[in-house]
Motif scaffolding. Structure first.
Motif, short mmCIF file in Angstrom:
data_model
loop_
_atom_site.label_atom_id
_atom_site.label_comp_id
_atom_site.label_asym_id
_atom_site.label_seq_id
_atom_site.Cartn_x
_atom_site.Cartn_y
_atom_site.Cartn_z
N GLU A 67 0.91 -1.24 -0.02
CA GLU A 67 -0.05 0.29 -0.01
C GLU A 67 0.85 1.19 -0.10
O GLU A 67 0.83 2.14 -0.82
CB GLU A 67 -0.94 0.00 1.42
N VAL A 68 1.87 1.33 0.69
CA VAL A 68 2.89 2.37 0.93
C VAL A 68 3.58 2.28 -0.26
O VAL A 68 3.64 3.56 -1.09
CB VAL A 68 3.93 2.20 1.93
N HIS A 70 2.57 1.59 -3.38
CA HIS A 70 1.78 1.78 -4.69
C HIS A 70 1.32 3.46 -4.37
O HIS A 70 1.21 4.10 -5.44
CB HIS A 70 0.56 1.10 -4.70
N ARG A 71 1.23 3.98 -3.13
CA ARG A 71 0.88 5.40 -3.25
C ARG A 71 2.25 6.24 -3.38
O ARG A 71 1.94 7.28 -4.17
CB ARG A 71 0.76 5.71 -1.31
N GLU A 73 4.43 5.19 -5.83
CA GLU A 73 4.32 5.04 -7.09
C GLU A 73 3.65 6.06 -7.72
O GLU A 73 3.76 6.80 -8.77
CB GLU A 73 4.14 3.68 -7.48
N GLN A 74 2.45 6.15 -7.42
CA GLN A 74 1.36 7.08 -7.75
C GLN A 74 1.93 8.50 -7.72
O GLN A 74 1.63 9.27 -8.71
CB GLN A 74 0.13 6.97 -7.30
N ALA A 75 2.32 8.87 -6.64
CA ALA A 75 2.64 10.20 -6.52
C ALA A 75 3.91 10.72 -6.69
O ALA A 75 4.35 11.75 -7.16
CB ALA A 75 2.29 10.62 -4.91
N GLN A 78 6.26 10.94 -1.57
CA GLN A 78 5.65 11.18 -0.54
C GLN A 78 6.02 11.59 0.73
O GLN A 78 6.93 11.01 1.16
CB GLN A 78 4.79 9.73 -0.34
N LEU A 83 1.70 9.96 4.66
CA LEU A 83 1.43 8.34 4.45
C LEU A 83 0.76 8.02 5.88
O LEU A 83 -0.04 7.21 5.90
CB LEU A 83 2.79 7.75 4.01
N MET A 86 -2.46 9.13 5.87
CA MET A 86 -3.59 8.47 5.12
C MET A 86 -3.73 7.06 5.41
O MET A 86 -4.88 6.31 5.00
CB MET A 86 -2.82 8.37 3.66
N LEU A 87 -2.77 6.26 6.19
CA LEU A 87 -2.96 4.87 6.48
C LEU A 87 -3.41 4.55 7.94
O LEU A 87 -3.24 3.68 8.43
CB LEU A 87 -1.57 4.09 6.11
#
Length: 117
Positions: A67-68, A70-71, A73-75, A78, A83, A86-87
């Motif tokens: 999950e970390v 992918h976040r 990777e998208q942004a 971070q 983070l 968010m988590l």
């Protein structure tokens, strides 16, 4: 600690004198005490670490790492505190996940200085 104080007093360097060496030794003793307490807590928790629980924890940890990752990777990048929010994890927990991802070669960590205001 009492033994250290006795030794320092024998050399004419009492606790009230503010001897830097004594302060350093006090800091070292406090750090050692904290480490021992942490080891004792870890040992106490180890009694509950059954193989099936360990496997479940590893699966949970892998899911959180994904999950970390992918976040990030998208942004592209971070902030660890963002983070964590968010988590719904602590910043310290996110830092552990980030360190694990870095050790796996999946991310690179970057440090920045904080400017004093």
């Amino acid at each position: 600690m009492a033994m250290m104080q006795k030794m320092m007093n024998q050399h004419g360097e009492g606790a009230e004198g503010g001897n830097p060496m004594q302060k350093m030794m006090g800091s070292c003793m406090a750090m050692c005490s904290e480490m021992l307490e942490t080891m004792q807590r870890t040992t106490a928790l180890a009694a509950y670490a059954q193989p099936e629980l360990y496997q479940l924890f590893e699966e949970w940890l892998a899911a959180r790492e994904d999950e970390v990752f992918h976040r990030i990777e998208q942004a592209g990048s971070q902030d660890p505190d963002a983070l964590a929010e968010m988590l719904s994890l602590s910043s310290a927990s996110v830092m552990v996940l980030l360190a694990r991802l870095q050790n796996q070669g999946k991310i690179h960590l970057k440090a920045e200085s904080i400017k004093a205001s």
